[in-house]
Design a protein around this motif. Structure first.
Motif, short mmCIF file in Angstrom:
data_model
loop_
_atom_site.label_atom_id
_atom_site.label_comp_id
_atom_site.label_asym_id
_atom_site.label_seq_id
_atom_site.Cartn_x
_atom_site.Cartn_y
_atom_site.Cartn_z
N ALA A 351 101.24 75.72 97.26
CA ALA A 351 100.83 74.58 96.43
C ALA A 351 101.39 74.73 95.02
O ALA A 351 101.84 73.75 94.41
CB ALA A 351 99.31 74.48 96.39
N SER A 352 101.38 75.96 94.49
CA SER A 352 101.98 76.19 93.17
C SER A 352 103.48 75.99 93.21
O SER A 352 104.08 75.43 92.28
CB SER A 352 101.65 77.62 92.70
OG SER A 352 100.26 77.79 92.52
N ALA A 353 104.11 76.41 94.31
CA ALA A 353 105.56 76.20 94.45
C ALA A 353 105.88 74.71 94.46
O ALA A 353 106.85 74.26 93.84
CB ALA A 353 106.06 76.85 95.74
N ALA A 354 105.06 73.91 95.16
CA ALA A 354 105.29 72.47 95.20
C ALA A 354 105.15 71.86 93.82
O ALA A 354 105.94 70.97 93.43
CB ALA A 354 104.32 71.81 96.18
N GLU A 355 104.17 72.32 93.05
CA GLU A 355 103.97 71.78 91.70
C GLU A 355 105.16 72.09 90.81
O GLU A 355 105.64 71.23 90.05
CB GLU A 355 102.68 72.35 91.11
CG GLU A 355 102.42 71.89 89.68
CD GLU A 355 102.32 70.38 89.54
OE1 GLU A 355 102.63 69.88 88.43
OE2 GLU A 355 101.97 69.70 90.52
N PHE A 356 105.68 73.31 90.87
CA PHE A 356 106.89 73.63 90.10
C PHE A 356 108.07 72.77 90.56
O PHE A 356 108.88 72.33 89.75
CB PHE A 356 107.23 75.12 90.23
CG PHE A 356 106.46 76.01 89.31
CD1 PHE A 356 106.63 75.91 87.94
CD2 PHE A 356 105.56 76.94 89.81
CE1 PHE A 356 105.90 76.73 87.07
CE2 PHE A 356 104.83 77.75 88.95
CZ PHE A 356 105.00 77.65 87.58
N GLY A 357 108.17 72.53 91.87
CA GLY A 357 109.23 71.68 92.37
C GLY A 357 109.14 70.27 91.83
O GLY A 357 110.15 69.67 91.43
N ARG A 358 107.94 69.71 91.79
CA ARG A 358 107.77 68.35 91.26
C ARG A 358 108.16 68.28 89.79
O ARG A 358 108.61 67.23 89.31
CB ARG A 358 106.32 67.90 91.46
CG ARG A 358 106.01 67.47 92.88
CD ARG A 358 104.61 66.85 92.97
NE ARG A 358 103.57 67.86 92.92
CZ ARG A 358 103.06 68.48 93.99
NH1 ARG A 358 103.51 68.17 95.20
NH2 ARG A 358 102.10 69.38 93.87
N ARG A 359 108.01 69.38 89.07
CA ARG A 359 108.36 69.39 87.64
C ARG A 359 109.82 69.75 87.41
O ARG A 359 110.26 69.86 86.27
CB ARG A 359 107.44 70.38 86.91
CG ARG A 359 106.02 69.86 86.76
CD ARG A 359 104.98 70.96 86.70
NE ARG A 359 105.24 71.91 85.64
CZ ARG A 359 104.57 73.07 85.52
NH1 ARG A 359 103.63 73.38 86.39
NH2 ARG A 359 104.85 73.90 84.54
N GLY A 360 110.58 69.95 88.48
CA GLY A 360 112.01 70.24 88.34
C GLY A 360 112.32 71.68 88.01
O GLY A 360 113.46 71.99 87.66
N LEU A 361 111.35 72.58 88.13
CA LEU A 361 111.57 74.01 87.86
C LEU A 361 111.89 74.67 89.20
O LEU A 361 111.03 75.31 89.84
CB LEU A 361 110.32 74.60 87.20
CG LEU A 361 109.96 73.93 85.86
CD1 LEU A 361 108.61 74.41 85.35
CD2 LEU A 361 111.05 74.18 84.82
N ILE A 362 113.11 74.52 89.62
CA ILE A 362 113.48 74.78 91.01
C ILE A 362 113.40 76.26 91.36
O ILE A 362 112.84 76.64 92.39
CB ILE A 362 114.89 74.23 91.29
CG1 ILE A 362 114.95 72.74 90.94
CG2 ILE A 362 115.28 74.47 92.74
CD1 ILE A 362 113.93 71.88 91.63
N TRP A 363 113.98 77.12 90.52
CA TRP A 363 114.03 78.53 90.91
C TRP A 363 112.64 79.15 90.96
O TRP A 363 112.34 79.96 91.84
CB TRP A 363 114.95 79.31 89.97
CG TRP A 363 115.18 80.71 90.45
CD1 TRP A 363 114.76 81.87 89.87
CD2 TRP A 363 115.88 81.12 91.64
NE1 TRP A 363 115.16 82.96 90.61
CE2 TRP A 363 115.84 82.52 91.71
CE3 TRP A 363 116.53 80.40 92.65
CZ2 TRP A 363 116.43 83.23 92.75
CZ3 TRP A 363 117.12 81.11 93.69
CH2 TRP A 363 117.06 82.51 93.73
N GLN A 364 111.76 78.77 90.02
CA GLN A 364 110.39 79.28 90.08
C GLN A 364 109.70 78.80 91.35
O GLN A 364 108.94 79.53 91.98
CB GLN A 364 109.61 78.84 88.85
CG GLN A 364 108.24 79.48 88.74
CD GLN A 364 108.31 80.99 88.53
OE1 GLN A 364 108.78 81.46 87.50
NE2 GLN A 364 107.87 81.77 89.52
N SER A 365 109.99 77.55 91.74
CA SER A 365 109.43 77.02 92.98
C SER A 365 109.91 77.83 94.19
O SER A 365 109.11 78.18 95.06
CB SER A 365 109.84 75.55 93.14
OG SER A 365 109.43 75.03 94.39
#
Length: 897
Positions: A351-365
């Protein structure tokens, strides 16, 4: 071995090796930059002997040991004797010049006529050897020897400082992807290749090292990847002579890709001071509200150099900081997964990975997603959580990562709704990447009409399938998908209903019905763009307006999407820009089209609309007149389209080739390409392909094959009947004028030119005026033709259609004479132009440059001219055109000069 990277540097080495004069060069590159790989990639060169030597740093304490290895590389008895002699201790510095003289004599006497010597790690030679090497490098004349040496840093002083050098820069991301593909294979998971490229900081050695960490389970997508990549041989954690506070802060920051700024800034003065120093040095950079280490490879080495206990302590401290005000809960979850692995489920991490993805922070996701899968604390990551991650990355245009997590989600048992959503997403990912459809997923999940609980998901899947089929010009398949989903719309969400409506809109435009697109555009124009109109709906409307030749309206709509604030999801934005590029190509606005294509393809690692962008790249280089790059881009398209089901793209590719061949006067080639475009595209009802048929008519007319031209014109009129647009009106008028013989054609051309109205395609107007000018000149109206050439040139120049403008300008220069030589009147316009330039004394290369065509094109036109006029040679042709030669009765012509 053949290298996929550092091609420019390899080209410089080849140029040095084949130059007429001997020379030397240093290749400067930091450790890990791929210097050794570069020298190993130098391929055999005909007529040149290549020798390689690598300096052993363990011998640096022995004077002239490096020179001994250098000499031994020539592999002759004399070289072996001198190599041994150089190792005798006691050699005085005063004798270095004598050693240099001996070496030069050896090279002149015993080396092959042309030799390339590649020396790796030249700066690890002992200093006396470097001195002799530099003396020899400055005196290579007459030896046939070319020298290339690699060094780790530019020598500011010392023996090597005076040698010319070239710097081996870090790899771009595109080059890193090429190397990752070379190491893992083209069939490997692209997500894995992107992980290697993203974590390497452009270092070939890092990519190779990390690739070795991947097992067969990783390559088979059966195991998650431990990120950051584990350093197999950790260096000292000191990156320089930084103070303890800076070193401590770097170690802490290495524990996550991103770290929130606020908790760190609230630390004590020493840490804040260390942060400012690291920011100033560029070792740490700000990324929005976050901080991160700028060099991914440095971060990896720092992290794995910390002992496990200290790492756990750092993670626990960071988790508390990120839980504090100003921190990030997603980063707190990341750190807790390392400090206390049992405190979180994998779904929480996903769920945290998805949230980073939605914010465009791809590598952290991606790091969070891989960590969640590695822990698998509850035995498995749920398909619902993986779907959430995949959808977030898909909307960001990160299709390879989205595909990875969607595939993993499909491997896990889940509800019918989730499985159907994953199938829909997989199909969308595949289409947006390759323009292909995963029809098996569609067939698997579209089942009985009354399937309970699946109506909404099936409606969305069928709507997306219909829209994708329409984009591929597959009208019947799109209609079938809409029919299968019609009964599901009553219980569908507004998003699914919109998908079906947009598919129907695009289909109407493809079939020649402008009504739906026109009405939607006029409604939005009256009431303005509202929040209820999605960016996706505007993009499809713009696409539909392009298909009905309303380029100005399409431009307005698509530019609205591109300029929206806040911007739409990246995948929608990229799609709108791709549609806009194609609209500008069809409108003839080539300046704008080329600028958009440059922005779309600048990175070389595009994921969204990859196959169509390859097509646009081929068009781009043809429009620029860069034949070598155009041929390379066309070859890439041929490989891509030949191995996949891409008939629509293949038809457009050969249609573009035919149009540019027509522009260059290669009529036979144009006819072949355009016939093939018609054959491939015969199954499609797309008005864009009508353009290739009008081009084919023109190619037949200019080749003198009027019967075939008339047949094509009849077919064109029949096919164009459903598509009654301004473009078809203008194109029909131009074709009729081309087919009208003799003086009667002048009035028909004047009528065709007079049909143009503001808002019509200026490019088509320029094409009509150019054809009109050709006809006027061929009929002996040189002055009138010159005026039309000038008008066409002005239009093409304004649009950025540079090859067309140069053609019009070049032809115009030969039309000022008050009358046309009767012999010239028998030639086609492009043949006549070449003949006139030959008469002016210009050689073939000069003519090719002036006309912006290839040398081969000039030769083909000149051969046809010889055959038509019966010229035996270049001088005979000039004599014929000057009125001093005799036309051969049999029309035979000999070879070209």
């Amino acid at each position: 071995m053949k290298s996929s990277i550092h091609r420019d540097t390899l080209g410089a080495i080849l140029e040095l090796a084949t130059a007429p004069h001997e020379s030397a060069m240093l290749v400067v590159g930091e450790p890990g930059s791929g210097k050794s790989r570069l020298l190993a990639s130098v391929e055999p060169i005909p007529g040149i002997e290549i020798f390689r030597v690598r300096i052993n740093p363990a011998e640096a304490g022995f004077p002239l040991s490096g020179l001994s290895a250098f000499v031994a590389s020539f592999q002759t008895p004399a070289a072996a004797a001198l190599s041994s002699e150089l190792l005798i201790p006691g050699e005085a510095d005063a004798q270095l010049a004598a050693r240099a003289a001996e070496l030069l004599a050896l090279i002149r006497d015993f080396t092959p006529e042309t030799t390339l010597l590649l020396i790796d790690d030249l700066d690890l030679m002992d200093l006396p050897s470097q001195t002799v090497f530099a003396m020899v490098a400055a005196r290579l004349g007459g030896t046939g020897l070319r020298l290339v040496g690699t060094v780790c840093a530019e020598p500011p002083v010392g023996p090597l400082a005076s040698l010319p050098r070239i710097t081996l820069d870090r790899l771009t991301f595109a080059e890193s992807m090429l190397l990752a593909t070379e190491l893992l294979g083209p069939q490997s998971d692209e997500a894995l290749r992107r992980m290697l490229a993203s974590s390497s900081s452009g270092s070939p050695s890092e990519i190779a090292r990390n690739a070795r960490l991947l097992t067969s389970r990783h390559l088979g997508n059966a195991a998650p990847v431990a990120l950051p990549f584990r350093a197999s041989r950790a260096p000292s954690t000191r990156t320089s002579q930084e103070p303890d506070d800076q070193h401590l802060l770097l170690a802490m920051l290495s524990c996550s890709y991103l770290s929130s700024q606020d908790p760190i800034r609230q630390s004590g003065d020493p840490i804040r001071g260390a942060l400012e120093e690291l920011l100033s040095a560029g070792t740490v950079i700000r990324d929005g509200r976050y901080l991160r280490i700028s060099d991914s490879a440095l971060r990896s080495h720092l992290y794995w150099s910390i002992d496990a206990g200290t790492r756990a302590e750092f993670h626990a401290r960071a988790a508390r900081s990120e839980d504090a005000p100003g921190g990030d809960p997603g980063l707190a979850a990341w750190h807790r997964s390392w400090a206390d692995a049992g405190s979180l489920s994998s779904d929480e991490l996903l769920a945290s990975a998805a949230e980073f993805g939605r914010r465009g922070l791809i590598w952290q996701s991606v790091e969070l997603a891989e960590r969640a899968l590695a822990l698998a604390l509850d035995a498995t990551g749920s398909p619902e959580a993986l779907l959430e991650v995949a959808e977030a990355l898909y909307l960001q245009g990160e299709l390879s990562y989205a595909a990875r997590y969607a595939r993993l989600g499909q491997r896990r048992p889940g509800s019918i709704a989730t499985v159907t959503k994953l199938a829909t997403l997989r199909s969308g990912i595949e289409f947006m990447s390759t323009h292909q459809l995963l029809t098996t997923d569609l067939d698997d999940w579209v089942g009985p009409r009354g399937a309970s609980g699946r109506a909404e998901d099936l409606a969305r899947l069928l709507g997306m399938s219909a829209l994708s089929h329409a984009e591929r010009w597959e009208v019947d398949a799109a209609r079938e998908a809409l029919a299968r989903g019609r009964h599901l719309l009553e219980s569908a969400t507004p998003e699914s209903v919109e998908l079906h409506e947009l598919s129907a809109l695009l289909l109407s435009a493809l079939e020649g019905d402008p009504g739906p697109s026109t009405r939607m555009f006029e409604r939005l124009s009256r009431h303005g763009w509202t929040e209820e109109t999605s960016a996706r709906a505007l993009s499809v409307l713009g696409r539909s307006l392009t298909f009905i030749d309303r380029y100005g309206d399409a431009r307005r709509v698509l530019r609205t999407v591109v300029g929206l604030e806040p911007p739409p999801d990246p995948i929608v934005l990229q799609t709108a820009r791709y549609y806009l590029a194609e609209n500008e190509i069809l409108a003839g606005n080539q300046f704008e089209a080329m600028a958009i294509i440059e922005s779309l393809t600048g990175s070389g690692t595009e994921q969204v609309h990859r196959r169509p962008l390859q097509l646009l790249t081929a068009w781009y280089w043809q429009a620029r007149g860069d034949r070598a790059r155009a041929d390379a881009a066309i070859e890439l398209c041929n490989r891509s389209f030949a191995t996949s089901d891409h008939p629509a793209l293949a038809a457009r590719l050969v249609a573009d080739q035919g149009r540019f061949a027509l522009m260059e006067g290669r009529f036979d080639d144009a006819i072949a390409f355009l016939h093939r475009a018609g054959a491939i595209g015969s199954a499609f009802r797309n008005p864009s392909l009508l353009r290739s048929q009008v081009d084919l008519i023109e190619a037949y007319v200019l080749s003198g094959r009027l019967r075939e031209a008339v047949i094509q014109f009849r077919e064109f009129r029949a096919r164009a009947r459903p598509f009654h647009t301004r473009w078809t009106v203008l194109a029909t008028a131009r074709a009729e004028a081309l087919l009208t013989p003799g003086e009667a054609s002048i009035a028909v051309f004047e009528q065709a030119a007079g049909l143009w109205q503001p808002g019509d395609s200026q490019f088509e107007q320029g094409r009509t005026l150019l054809s009109f000018a050709d006809r006027l000149v061929s009929l002996g109206h040189g002055r009138e033709g010159a005026d039309q050439y000038l008008a066409a040139r002005m239009i093409f120049t304004q649009l950025g259609a540079i090859p067309w403008a140069r053609k019009a300008d070049a032809v115009r220069l030969g039309t000022h004479a008050p009358s046309v030589n009767p012999l010239l009147a028998t030639l086609a316009p492009d043949e006549r132009l070449v003949a006139e330039l030959v008469q002016q004394g210009k050689r073939n290369k000069e003519i090719a440059a002036e006309l912006f065509v290839s040398l081969r094109t000039v030769e083909v036109r000149l051969t046809r001219t010889y055959n038509k006029l019966g010229a035996k040679s270049r001088s005979h042709l000039i004599a014929l055109l000057s009125g001093t030669g005799t036309v051969l009765s049999d029309g035979a012509a000999s070879g070209m000069v």
